[in-house]
Enzyme design. Structure first.
Site, short mmCIF file in Angstrom:
data_model
loop_
_atom_site.label_atom_id
_atom_site.label_comp_id
_atom_site.label_asym_id
_atom_site.label_seq_id
_atom_site.Cartn_x
_atom_site.Cartn_y
_atom_site.Cartn_z
N ASP A 232 0.85 -1.29 0.12
CA ASP A 232 0.08 -0.04 0.29
C ASP A 232 1.11 1.08 -0.07
O ASP A 232 2.14 1.60 0.74
CB ASP A 232 -1.06 -0.50 1.47
CG ASP A 232 -1.59 1.76 1.77
OD1 ASP A 232 -1.97 1.72 0.09
OD2 ASP A 232 -2.54 1.55 2.47
N ASP B 22 -1.70 6.44 -6.48
CA ASP B 22 -1.82 5.39 -4.99
C ASP B 22 -2.24 4.01 -5.35
O ASP B 22 -3.27 3.71 -6.71
CB ASP B 22 -2.55 5.97 -4.74
CG ASP B 22 -2.80 4.86 -3.08
OD1 ASP B 22 -2.22 4.19 -2.63
OD2 ASP B 22 -4.22 5.20 -2.75
#
Length: 389
Positions: free
Chosen positions: A90, A266
């Site tokens: 992440d 992201d």
């Protein structure tokens, strides 16, 4: 890069995919995935602050369902002796953490046995006055034991809390890193139980390699990508988007639209979010390019939808994202649409509520591209990588 110039990658898969090591579970409906994705975007919008200014280690990366929050996973080892754990990677987090015993609060079910620090000969807690503790955004101090306590809260109100620790991280048998900093979660609640895995942040991990990492996300659940570390602020990675084209034709979008709030890349956000003005131009071009097909009702926040029922194939208009420095990223066809049925197929790009919210390049639009993060030098690049399917 160090003298032997070796590469090292971790395999990346989707957590529900055919290549995933996690057990098969009931798949979350598309609307639920989109809700989770919106919660993540809300969290990024709230905390976004865009800055203005060894040997490669490659791990296989696996993908499953086309959508999901934190849906790309790798396998790494913790402690001595090594214990392999499946973790979500992440780029929107600044601390890696795993579930640890004893579960003082709550631990959710996970694929691998929960890590037991008492079985590791290299495990050490971080003290309250340590510089490691001082650098955390959210922390408290367990005064009785003089131990730093971390707290991670996500946009969907999921959270992990526990002890900040140091232990050995093993990526391959020849790539072993002592004193790796991570969170030992003893109270973890929320949507983590859906992923049944913990979280690793590539930014902090890449510091062992000089602050450089890259990844390539696979286009389907039957393919494998990679996460590579190579020899600053790690939680958000900004780029200067300058425009969008459809079928090679630049859309009429003032450059100031992208410059106003900026854009981040992201891996944990699924669907790309564009400033409202830019998205409306893209929507108009797509509706014109697919005018022969009936429009379909919106699906959650996706509102550029079509009815493709009765058609075996559809010519999809090509989308290109343009970035500063003459960088053009052609979105792979696998990253353009989502659907639960042929009568409601939606463009997997959404618009922000306005032009003041930060833009986000999501993981669907990153598929089959190598995304290179040179954290130490504050640079990010894209490259075509057809070896990542």
């Amino acid at each position: 890069m160090s003298g032997d110039d070796r590469d090292f990658s971790l395999k990346v898969t989707h957590r529900h995919g055919a290549c995933s090591p996690l057990p098969e579970t009931d798949h979350t409906h598309l609307r639920d995935f989109l809700l989770q994705d919106q919660l993540r975007v809300d969290s990024l919008q709230q905390r976004s602050t865009i800055p203005t200014t060894s040997t490669d280690v490659t791990l296989p990366a696996r993908q499953g369902l086309a959508l999901g929050t934190g849906n790309y996973i790798v396998t790494v080892g913790y402690g001595t002796p090594r214990r392999d754990l499946t973790v979500v990677f992440d780029t929107g987090s600044d601390l890696s953490w795993i579930q640890c015993r004893p579960c003082a609060g709550f631990c959710y079910p996970q694929q691998d046995p929960i890590f037991d620090p008492s079985n590791s000969t290299t495990h050490a807690n971080v003290t309250c006055d340590s510089p490691y503790c001082a650098q955390l955004h959210r922390k408290t101090c367990a005064r009785a034991s003089d131990t730093c306590v971390y707290n991670v809260v996500y946009g969907d109100r999921s959270f992990s809390s526990g002890l900040l620790v140091l232990d050995t991280l093993t990526l391959t048998p020849s790539d072993v890193f002592p004193h790796f900093l991570f969170g030992c979660g003893q109270n973890n609640r929320g949507l983590f139980r859906v992923t049944r895995a913990s979280s690793v942040s590539p930014g902090p991990t890449s510091r062992a390699f000089g602050g450089v990492f890259s990844y390539c996300l696979p286009s389907s659940s039957y393919h494998i990508g990679y996460l590579t570390f190579a020899s600053p602020r790690p939680d958000l990675y900004s780029v200067n988007m300058t425009g969008v084209s459809v079928m090679g034709q630049p859309l009429d979008i003032p450059p100031s639209v992208f410059a106003h709030a900026g854009t981040v890349v992201d891996s944990g956000t699924v669907v790309t979010r564009l400033p409202r003005t830019a998205y409306e131009a893209l929507q108009e071009a797509y509706r014109a390019g697919l005018s022969e097909y009936p429009r379909a009702p919106p699906l959650a926040f996706l509102d550029t939808c079509f009815d493709f029922s009765g058609h075996e194939s559809v010519a999809v208009p090509r989308v290109t994202m343009h970035f500063d420095g003459g960088v053009d990223v052609v979105v792979d066809p696998s990253g353009l649409f989502v659907a639960e049925r042929a009568s409601q197929v939606c463009l997997a790009i959404a618009g922000n509520a306005n032009d003041e919210d930060i833009g986000i390049v999501g993981n669907m639009q990153q598929r089959r591209h190598e995304v290179v993060f040179d954290v130490g030098n504050g640079r990010l690049g894209f490259g075509d990588n057809w070896g990542c399917n």
